[in-house]
Structure formats: C-alpha cells, structure tokens
Write an enzyme that holds these catalytic residues in place. Structure first.
Site, short mmCIF file in Angstrom:
data_model
loop_
_atom_site.label_atom_id
_atom_site.label_comp_id
_atom_site.label_asym_id
_atom_site.label_seq_id
_atom_site.Cartn_x
_atom_site.Cartn_y
_atom_site.Cartn_z
CG HIS A 71 -2.03 -10.39 8.37
ND1 HIS A 71 -1.54 -10.32 9.99
CD2 HIS A 71 -0.97 -9.95 7.74
CE1 HIS A 71 -0.20 -10.26 9.30
NE2 HIS A 71 -0.16 -9.34 8.61
NE ARG B 176 -4.15 1.84 2.46
CZ ARG B 176 -5.46 1.78 3.30
NH1 ARG B 176 -5.50 0.79 3.67
NH2 ARG B 176 -6.01 1.83 2.87
#
Length: 327
Positions: A187, A92
C-alpha cells in the site's frame, strides 16, 4: 441478537477513527444481526476527545452498540477482542526518511502485537490501517507468534476502491459494474493495480476500455498517487474514504465472496505468485465467511510482472529495514 463481536480501534479519536466508529456501531461492518462492543485505545492526551466521540455514539442510540469504552492502557483495550483495527500510527513528517518512519512505527506495532497475543480472544483477527501498513502488520504479526498468520491483514481496499472508480469513469459505467480488481503488493506508490484481470460488466476491462495507453499510464499512476493528490487538495489525508475501506475490508472477510469475484487486501504470503514467504503482500482474496484464501492461477503478463517485482522488492527492502523488530 444472535452474535456479538468485541472490536478494538486504535487512534480512535483521529479523523479515520471518527469516520469509522459510527459505521461499525450502525452494523455496516458486521451486519444487522451482530451486536458490537467497541474498545478504544488512545494516547492519554487524546482521551478527552475520545470521550467526546463516545458521547456522540451514545447520542446515536445505535441498537447494535452494546458498550463503548476508551483507555490508554493497551491491555485493557485489547482484552478479549475478536477484531483489532489498528488505525493509529505516526505519520511521515517533512524531512523524515522512510527508514525513520518504519522504525518509529515499528516500536508501536511491536507493542501492539505483543498485547494482542497476551489479551485478545482466541479467534482474534487483525486489520492494520496505519501506514506503512504492510510492514506495520508484518512487525505486529511477528511479535504475536501465538496468533496464526492467516489472521493478519493490511489494508489495500482503499486502493481497490480507487481503481474501480477510475475504471468505471473511463468506461462510462457505474462503479458496481466493475469487478475483479486486484491490488498487488504494497500500500504505497509502488502498488500494482491490475487492470488486465479486471472486468467491466463481466467482460475484460481491456476489451471495454480501448485506450490501453491510459490503462498502462494514467490509470496506474492516478491510483498510486491518489493519497498525495487528496492531501494536496484537502490539506489532510484521506479519512472518510479510508474508514469506508476499513468497513468494506472487514465486511468482505466475514461475508462470503460473490462467486467469481474477489476483493483486495494484504495478507501473509506462503509463496503464492513467487512472493517471499512471510511478507504481508497485497493479493486478490476470497472468503467463505470464515476462511480467507488467496485467489491463485491468475495470469500476470510481462508488463504486470515488471510492476509486480517493483512492489515486491520494496516490501523486501522494508522488511530488511525492520529485521531487528521481527521477534
């Protein structure tokens, strides 16, 4: 040498890959009686770096390492593999929405799922490490319908290790004295590290650790946000600890679980604990060395149910965002 395993590793020249490959080759993942062939997949521009890693692997002269190859061709890298360790993913970046990240990685894991189905050995198992790993695993699995759903895992073992260490430090014991730590759900920062079912020296963690406000507050938030804390401190994401958790997770899958204990990984849900069927959801698991089962019958109290539902809902939202990629 009684056994041999062929292992594909994607993103092999990255930091996690670099920390991981030597430990696989040394026998820490599959044990001292299993020879290993490594088939590395990398982007074309990273092939020279991967070749440098192979030179280092050669220079270690690992007795168990029979062969190493690298390719940017996914069919070559996944041919006849028994294990696929899907480490590589697009991280990201600043300003990137979660939905954008899911879709970018969705394309990668769609391709990888199809290639696993086409090329891998009939007994292949898959561990997805690249984030968002639960939903990346969901996408790959749904694009490899010929590979049974019980062969697919996403990694929550790093979260389990983080939780064990926090509990051990608070209780003033060694980390080996902490057991039965379940990581429920995604997660991500919504994961639920379950201290109610955890044990310290065989006793309930809630009996050993009297500071229940810490357990319900700082313990959970520290585990949930540990990855971000490491990035802030190190200037890079967890690499060696992530690689260590890959080794732990695969070892736990292929090795019988200690009686009464379990390990944490995300796997295909058949509705256990009320989770939507088909999601890749973090559960406590046990293995007989061949077959992995979800540990059922654990109590989730009202506090836990609230946390559980948050992470469950996030995974349902992620699935909805990538529904057009699910085969």
């Amino acid at each position: 040498m009684s056994k041999k395993v062929k292992v594909a590793v994607t993103g092999a020249a990255g930091q996690i890959g670099y920390a991981l490959l030597f430990r696989i080759a040394s026998g820490q993942m599959f044990g001292p009686d299993t020879a290993v062939e490594l088939q590395l997949l990398e982007l074309e521009q990273a092939i020279p770096a991967a070749k440098g890693v192979i030179m280092e692997l050669d220079d270690c002269a690992f007795p168990l390492l029979e062969k190493v190859s690298v390719s940017s061709n996914i069919d070559e890298a996944f041919r006849d593999i028994n294990w696929a360790l899907l480490v590589g993913s697009v991280p990201r970046k600043a300003g990137m929405e979660r939905g954008d990240l899911l879709k970018i990685n969705g394309g990668i894991f769609t391709t990888q799922g199809k290639a696993i189905e086409k090329n891998a050995a009939s007994d292949v198992r898959v561990l997805v490490v690249g984030n968002p790993c639960n939903t990346n695993a969901l996408i790959a699995m749904n694009n490899a319908k010929g590979v049974p759903s019980d062969r697919w895992f996403a990694m929550t073992g790093l979260d389990e290790n983080r939780a064990k260490t926090q509990l051990a430090q608070k209780a003033g014991v060694l980390v080996k004295d902490v057991s039965n730590v379940a990581i429920w759900g995604n997660h991500s920062a919504t994961q639920y590290p379950d201290f109610f079912n955890a044990k310290v020296n065989g006793k309930p963690a809630t009996d050993v650790i009297s500071d229940h406000d810490w357990l319900k507050g700082d313990f959970i938030s520290t585990v949930q946000k540990r990855g971000a804390a490491i990035i802030a401190a190190r200037g890079a994401s967890s690499a060696a600890s992530a690689a260590n958790a890959v080794v732990d997770t695969v070892h736990n899958i292929v090795t019988p679980t200690k009686p009464g204990d379990w390990f944490s990984a995300a796997c295909h849900s058949n509705g256990e604990y009320g989770v939507d069927k088909g999601l890749i959801f973090g559960y406590p698991l046990k293995s007989d060395g061949k077959k992995v089962e979800i540990v059922t019958g654990l109590e989730i109290n009202a506090f836990g149910k609230e946390k559980f539902d948050i992470t469950h809902n996030e995974l349902k939202e992620e699935r909805n965002e990538v529904k057009d990629m699910l085969g």
